[in-house]
Motif scaffolding. Structure first.
Motif, PDB file in Angstrom:
ATOM      1  N   GLY A 103      33.087  40.927 -60.756  1.00 17.48           N
ATOM      2  CA  GLY A 103      31.649  40.647 -60.052  1.00 17.48           C
ATOM      3  C   GLY A 103      31.320  41.172 -58.693  1.00 17.48           C
ATOM      4  O   GLY A 103      32.460  41.761 -58.096  1.00 17.48           O
ATOM      5  N   HIS A 104      30.358  41.335 -58.120  1.00 19.22           N
ATOM      6  CA  HIS A 104      30.318  41.588 -56.780  1.00 19.22           C
ATOM      7  C   HIS A 104      31.037  40.711 -55.803  1.00 19.22           C
ATOM      8  O   HIS A 104      30.989  39.477 -55.684  1.00 19.22           O
ATOM      9  CB  HIS A 104      28.662  41.738 -56.533  1.00 19.22           C
ATOM     10  CG  HIS A 104      28.349  42.472 -55.266  1.00 19.22           C
ATOM     11  ND1 HIS A 104      28.218  43.816 -55.489  1.00 19.22           N
ATOM     12  CD2 HIS A 104      27.915  42.150 -53.902  1.00 19.22           C
ATOM     13  CE1 HIS A 104      27.939  44.319 -54.009  1.00 19.22           C
ATOM     14  NE2 HIS A 104      27.407  43.343 -53.279  1.00 19.22           N
TER      15      HIS A 104
ATOM     16  N   HIS B  10      30.228  36.930 -54.540  1.00 22.21           N
ATOM     17  CA  HIS B  10      29.222  36.178 -55.222  1.00 22.21           C
ATOM     18  C   HIS B  10      30.128  35.000 -56.007  1.00 22.21           C
ATOM     19  O   HIS B  10      29.576  34.308 -56.779  1.00 22.21           O
ATOM     20  CB  HIS B  10      29.080  37.093 -56.449  1.00 22.21           C
ATOM     21  CG  HIS B  10      27.786  37.875 -56.030  1.00 22.21           C
ATOM     22  ND1 HIS B  10      26.915  38.395 -57.126  1.00 22.21           N
ATOM     23  CD2 HIS B  10      27.167  38.181 -54.963  1.00 22.21           C
ATOM     24  CE1 HIS B  10      25.907  39.034 -56.639  1.00 22.21           C
ATOM     25  NE2 HIS B  10      26.090  38.886 -55.255  1.00 22.21           N
TER      26      HIS B  10
ATOM     27  N   VAL C  84      27.686  36.305 -61.245  1.00 24.96           N
ATOM     28  CA  VAL C  84      26.398  36.974 -60.480  1.00 24.96           C
ATOM     29  C   VAL C  84      25.816  35.747 -59.771  1.00 24.96           C
ATOM     30  O   VAL C  84      25.650  34.570 -60.208  1.00 24.96           O
ATOM     31  CB  VAL C  84      25.356  37.422 -61.578  1.00 24.96           C
ATOM     32  CG1 VAL C  84      24.242  38.031 -60.795  1.00 24.96           C
ATOM     33  CG2 VAL C  84      26.099  38.452 -62.451  1.00 24.96           C
TER      34      VAL C  84
ATOM     35  N   ASP D 260      21.469  36.209 -55.015  1.00 24.02           N
ATOM     36  CA  ASP D 260      21.702  37.689 -54.701  1.00 24.02           C
ATOM     37  C   ASP D 260      21.261  38.668 -55.865  1.00 24.02           C
ATOM     38  O   ASP D 260      20.892  39.603 -55.931  1.00 24.02           O
ATOM     39  CB  ASP D 260      23.020  37.674 -54.123  1.00 24.02           C
ATOM     40  CG  ASP D 260      23.003  39.043 -53.175  1.00 24.02           C
ATOM     41  OD1 ASP D 260      21.869  39.268 -52.727  1.00 24.02           O
ATOM     42  OD2 ASP D 260      24.316  39.272 -52.972  1.00 24.02           O
TER      43      ASP D 260
ATOM     44  N   MET E 240      24.240  43.304 -58.128  1.00 25.64           N
ATOM     45  CA  MET E 240      24.469  44.163 -57.293  1.00 25.64           C
ATOM     46  C   MET E 240      25.382  45.424 -57.687  1.00 25.64           C
ATOM     47  O   MET E 240      25.758  45.277 -58.886  1.00 25.64           O
ATOM     48  CB  MET E 240      25.219  43.176 -55.968  1.00 25.64           C
ATOM     49  CG  MET E 240      24.239  42.258 -55.394  1.00 25.64           C
ATOM     50  SD  MET E 240      22.870  42.890 -54.698  1.00 25.64           S
ATOM     51  CE  MET E 240      23.343  43.455 -53.241  1.00 25.64           C
ATOM     52  N   PRO E 241      25.494  46.384 -56.952  1.00 25.19           N
ATOM     53  CA  PRO E 241      26.269  47.442 -57.359  1.00 25.19           C
ATOM     54  C   PRO E 241      27.593  47.296 -57.938  1.00 25.19           C
ATOM     55  O   PRO E 241      27.933  47.791 -58.862  1.00 25.19           O
ATOM     56  CB  PRO E 241      26.486  48.265 -56.306  1.00 25.19           C
ATOM     57  CG  PRO E 241      25.267  48.001 -55.417  1.00 25.19           C
ATOM     58  CD  PRO E 241      24.860  46.588 -55.533  1.00 25.19           C
ATOM     59  N   GLN E 242      28.384  46.278 -57.276  1.00 22.89           N
ATOM     60  CA  GLN E 242      29.732  46.128 -57.935  1.00 22.89           C
ATOM     61  C   GLN E 242      29.838  45.128 -59.319  1.00 22.89           C
ATOM     62  O   GLN E 242      30.454  45.436 -60.072  1.00 22.89           O
ATOM     63  CB  GLN E 242      30.463  45.304 -57.071  1.00 22.89           C
ATOM     64  CG  GLN E 242      31.432  46.185 -55.982  1.00 22.89           C
ATOM     65  CD  GLN E 242      32.396  45.385 -54.959  1.00 22.89           C
ATOM     66  OE1 GLN E 242      31.728  44.857 -53.977  1.00 22.89           O
ATOM     67  NE2 GLN E 242      33.338  45.279 -55.418  1.00 22.89           N
ATOM     68  N   THR E 243      28.295  44.495 -59.596  1.00 21.54           N
ATOM     69  CA  THR E 243      28.207  43.780 -60.667  1.00 21.54           C
ATOM     70  C   THR E 243      28.244  44.858 -61.744  1.00 21.54           C
ATOM     71  O   THR E 243      28.773  44.616 -62.739  1.00 21.54           O
ATOM     72  CB  THR E 243      26.927  42.916 -60.444  1.00 21.54           C
ATOM     73  OG1 THR E 243      26.801  42.317 -59.470  1.00 21.54           O
ATOM     74  CG2 THR E 243      26.905  42.073 -61.726  1.00 21.54           C
TER      75      THR E 243
ATOM     76  N   GLU F 270      29.193  47.938 -61.734  1.00 18.96           N
ATOM     77  CA  GLU F 270      30.344  48.544 -61.950  1.00 18.96           C
ATOM     78  C   GLU F 270      31.537  47.978 -62.829  1.00 18.96           C
ATOM     79  O   GLU F 270      31.862  48.317 -63.727  1.00 18.96           O
ATOM     80  CB  GLU F 270      30.942  49.008 -60.550  1.00 18.96           C
ATOM     81  CG  GLU F 270      32.142  49.694 -60.675  1.00 18.96           C
ATOM     82  CD  GLU F 270      32.677  50.227 -59.360  1.00 18.96           C
ATOM     83  OE1 GLU F 270      33.938  50.815 -59.300  1.00 18.96           O
ATOM     84  OE2 GLU F 270      32.357  49.810 -58.426  1.00 18.96           O
TER      85      GLU F 270
ATOM     86  N   GLY G  15      26.764  54.779 -59.309  1.00 23.25           N
ATOM     87  CA  GLY G  15      26.898  53.768 -58.275  1.00 23.25           C
ATOM     88  C   GLY G  15      26.669  54.617 -56.862  1.00 23.25           C
ATOM     89  O   GLY G  15      26.953  55.860 -56.768  1.00 23.25           O
TER      90      GLY G  15
END
Length: 673
Positions: free
Chosen positions: A182-183, A186, A253, A257, A260-263, A265, A508
C-alpha cells in the motif's frame, strides 16, 4: 437462527466453503459467492438437511480396510501398455471397461477426466488397479535411459513442472503466504506489528528476529505466513521465472486518505502477477475516516468493487492501532486461501523462493526464503541460479536453529559463499556433484542469453506482435505531474482500434524506476516517460532485461510516435477500383484451349491482372481472373476501349453472348487510427 453468510454456515457444518457452494448450487439456490447471505429459514432447513445426511452416514456399518494381500488377490490380469497409449480412451479399451464408466468412477474419486486426456503413469496405474488389472509399461528401460540423457537442470525443472499432476493424490494444503502492500503512511508496518504481537505465542514473541523478512502466525489453529519486507520484485522477477512468492495480497488503504499513487502501483503489480487481493481499509478510528468514500475510490481508480456493493473484492475495515477488524481480516485471508486451494507436495526435494539475501554478520552470505514444496533440511545441497551451497544452518523466524523447514515456513539458509539473486528459485539437489553441474549449466545459459540479448525497440515489438492473432501493446507510463499523466494517459488510450488494444498496465508520477522496468519485463511491455528522467539503476536493468524506455518532452511527439508505430500494425484496407467495362459479343470454342469470350471494350480498359465480374440480366453471375488476354492473335497485357479482345477465364466457362463484364484492380489503402 439468524441469517448467515455462506462461509459462516460452512463453519457450522464443519465443511469447506467451496464444497458448500457446490452443494447449494445443486440444490438450486441462487448463491453468488462465499460472502452471500442465506436467510434464517433457509439456514434452518439446510442445517436439518445436512444433519439428516450425517445421521444416515453414521448409521452405515464402517467399511473394513482391506489387507494388502487381499488387494493383490483382486489383480486378475496384467495389461501391457505403451507410453503413447497412456490416455483415457485407449486405456479403457485395453482393460475392457466402458469409457463412460471410467470417467464416472474417477469423477466420484474427485478426479475429472476427458476422453482424449493424456494420463500420467500414476493415474493410469490407479485406473487399471481399480478394475483388477496390473499395468505394465512397454519400453520402461528406454524411458529411463532417455531420462538419464537429460541434463540435471532439465530433470529438476521437469520434476517440478510435473509435480502437481504426477502427485495429485498426495498434495496437501499449504499455509498461505501473504504480502501487505500500500501507500506510504497508510499503516502497513503498524498492521504487521499488531498481527505479530497479538497472534504469536507470548513465549515466542521476544525471540523473533527481523532479519528473516517474514514470519508465521497461527489463527484458529491454522498458519499464515506474512512477508515483512514486501518489494515489487516479489511479483515481477519471481513471476517471470514461474515461481510465485506471494499467494495473497492485502492492500492497505487509509480511510482518511483514500487511494494514492503507491496504492495504484502496488495493485498493478499484484494484478500483473494474478494474485488475489483483499483490501484492508485502515485508520477507521480516525475522526475524519470515510469508509464509503474510500470504497468509491476503489471502484473509480482501481475498478475493485467491494462484495457488499455487489462485486467480488473482499474489503475489511480495520484499525491497526486498536486492533479492530484484524480478526475478520485474518479470517478472510484463510477463507481466500481455502477458496484458492493453495496446495503443495510435502515430500521430496525442496523448492524455495528467495525473499531477501544479504551479508549477515558472523554468518556470511545468507538467503531468507520461504519453502514452497518439499522439506528443506540441514545438510542439503541447494542451487540458487548460478551459485550453489551446502545448507550449514537453518534459522527460523523466531531466531531458533532448526533441522528442517516445511512448506510455507520462512527460514534463513546459511552456507552460501555468494549472495543468491532474488530472481532465482532455490532447489535442493541430491549431492554436491549435481549441485555443481546444475550451477555450471545455469552459468552457461546466462552467458548465452547475455550475448544474444539486446534492447527491443517499440517497432520490433509491434512487428513481433503482428504474428499474433490478438494484438496488444502493454505500456508503463510515467509523467512529471498528475495533470500531465492524465493528459498523456487519455491520449494514449485513445489510440485504439478493433484490431489493436493498448493497455496502460501502470501509470504513475515520478521518474522511471527499476520497479517500472521489472513490471514491463513481466508483461512484455515498454516504458514511456513524459517529462521525467530515467534513474541510472533503471537504465542498467532496462539494458539487462532488453526493455525499451522512450522519453518525450512534448505530448504531440509522444502521440505521433505511438500512432505511426500502431498504424504500421494495421492490415491495409483492400478496395476494388473499377477500370473498365465490356460486353461479350461472341463465344469461341477452340480445340485444346477451351471457351474464349470475344469482348468489346465499352469504356476504360482491361488488364492481364484484372479481376472480372460477369453479369447476366443485371445479376452477378461470377467473379474470376483472366488467364489469357489477346488482341487479335497477340498476347497483350492491356486493351483499351473501344478495342476488341479475346479473354480466357481461369476458372469459369459458363458465360454466353450478351453477358456484361466489369474489370477491377485491387488496391491496398493504408489505414490510419
Amino acid at each position: 437462527m439468524p441469517r448467515l453468510r455462506v462461509y459462516e454456515l460452512a463453519k457450522k457444518l464443519n465443511m469447506p466453503t467451496k464444497d458448500l457452494l457446490q452443494e447449494l448450487e445443486e440444490l438450486g439456490l441462487d448463491i453468488k459467492n462465499h460472502m452471500s447471505y442465506i436467510d434464517e429459514e433457509t439456514v434452518k432447513l439446510l442445517l436439518e438437511l445436512f444433519e439428516e445426511e450425517e445421521d444416515v452416514e453414521k448409521s452405515k456399518p464402517a467399511a473394513k480396510p482391506k489387507k494388502e494381500e487381499e488387494i493383490e488377490d483382486e489383480v486378475r490380469e496384467e495389461v501391457l501398455v505403451a507410453p503413447d497409449e497412456l490416455q483415457v480412451n485407449t486405456l479403457a479399451l485395453k482393460i475392457g471397461v466402458p469409457l463412460n464408466k471410467v470417467i464416472q468412477d474417477m469423477f466420484m474419486k474427485g478426479i475429472v477426466l476427458k476422453p482424449n486426456q493424456k494420463l500420467d503413469e500414476r493415474t493410469a496405474r490407479e485406473i487399471a488397479k481399480m478394475y483388477g488389472y496390473k499395468l505394465r509399461l512397454q519400453q520402461e528401460t528406454k524411458t529411463e535411459h532417455v531420462e538419464e540423457q537429460m541434463s540435471k537442470l532439465q530433470q529438476i525443472e521437469k520434476y517440478f513442472e510435473e509435480l502437481y499432476t504426477k502427485h495429485a493424490g498426495e498434495l496437501v494444503s499449504r499455509p498461505p503466504v501473504v504480502t501487505v502492500m500500500g501507500h506510504v503512511d497508510h499503516g502497513k508496518t503498524t498492521l504487521l506489528d499488531k498481527i505479530r504481537k497479538t497472534r504469536v505465542a507470548e513465549q515466542e514473541a521476544g525471540g523473533i528476529t527481523q532479519s528473516i523478512g517474514a514470519y508465521q502466525i497461527s489463527y484458529n489453529g491454522k498458519k499464515i505466513t506474512f512477508i515483512d519486507t514486501p518489494g515489487h520484485e516479489l511479483f515481477t522477477e519471481m513471476r517471470a521465472r514461474g515461481a510465485q512468492a506471494t499467494d495473497i495480497v492485502v492492500l492497505v488503504v487509509a480511510a482518511d486518505d483514500g487511494v494514492m499513487p503507491q496504492t495504484i502501483e502496488a495493485y498493478n503489480h499484484a494484478k500483473a502477477a494474478n494474485v488475489p487481493v483483499i483490501v484492508a481499509i485502515n485508520k477507521i478510528d480516525k475522526p475524519n475516516a470515510n469508509i464509503e468514500a474510500t470504497k468509491q475510490q476503489l471502484v473509480s481508480k482501481l475498478n475493485l468493487i467491494p462484495e457488499d456493493w455487489g462485486g467480488d473484492t473482499i474489503v475489511v475495515p480495520i484499525s491497526a492501532r486498536t486492533g479492530q477488524g484484524i480478526d475478520e481480516l485474518l479470517e478472510m485471508i484463510l477463507l481466500v486461501a481455502e477458496m484458492k486451494e493453495i496446495k503443495c507436495y510435502p515430500k521430496g526435494p525442496a523448492r524455495c523462493v528467495v525473499i531477501e539475501s544479504k551479508i549477515e554478520r558472523g554468518l556470511g552470505p545468507v538467503a531468507n526464503v520461504i519453502v514452497k514444496d518439499g522439506i528443506l533440511k540441514v545438510g542439503d545441497y541447494v542451487v540458487a541460479g548460478p551459485i550453489y551451497a551446502k545448507v550449514r544452518t537453518l534459522i527460523d523466524d523466531k531466531g531458533k536453529h532448526i533441522k528442517y523447514a516445511e512448506p510455507s515456513q520462512p527460514v534463513m539458509i546459511v552456507g552460501f559463499e555468494e549472495l543468491p539473486n532474488l530472481r532465482y528459485a532455490i532447489y535442493a539437489v541430491e549431492d554436491l556433484e549435481t549441485a555443481r553441474e546444475v550451477s555450471e549449466e545455469i552459468k552457461a545459459r546466462i552467458e548465452k542469453e547475455r550475448r544474444s540479448k539486446r534492447r527491443m525497440t517499440l517497432e520490433e515489438l509491434l512487428k513481433m506482435m503482428e504474428e499474433k492473432e490478438k494484438k496488444e501493446l502493454n505500456l508503463i507510463l510515467k509523467a512529471d505531474t498528475l495533470g500531465s499523466l492524465s493528459a498523456a494517459q487519455s491520449a494514449v488510450e485513445s489510440l485504439k482500434s478493433d484490431e489493436i488494444k493498448v493497455n496502460v498496465v501502470h501509470a504513475g508520477v515520478g521518474p522511471v524506476t527499476e520497479s517500472d522496468i521489472m513490471l514491463a519485463s513481466t508483461c512484455d511491455g515498454i516504458v514511456i516517460g513524459f517529462r521525467v528522467k530515467v534513474e541510472p539503476q533503471a537504465r542498467k536493468v532496462a539494458e539487462t532485461e532488453a526493455i525499451q524506455v522512450k522519453t518525450y518532452e512534448i505530448i504531440y511527439d509522444l502521440i505521433d510516435s505511438l500512432k505511426l508505430s500502431l498504424e504500421g500494425m494495421l492490415k491495409p484496407q483492400i478496395v476494388e477500383e473499377l477500370i473498365g467495362r465490356g460486353e461479350i459479343k461472341k463465344v469461341f470454342d477452340i480445340k485444346k484451349v477451351g471457351k474464349v469470350a470475344g469482348v468489346q471494350l465499352l469504356e476504360g480498359k482491361a488488364t492481364r491482372d484484372s479481376k472480372v465480374k460477369v453479369y447476366r440480366n443485371g445479376m452477378l453471375l461470377f467473379t474470376d481472373e483472366i488467364e489469357t488476354l489477346k488482341h487479335f492473335k497477340e498476347d497483350v497485357s492491356q486493351v483499351e476501349a473501344p478495342q476488341e479482345c479475346g479473354i480466357k477465364f481461369k476458372s469459369r466457362a459458363d458465360f454466353q453472348q450478351g453477358d456484361e463484364l466489369e474489370f477491377y484492380q485491387l488496391k491496398e489503402i493504408k489505414r490510419v487510427l
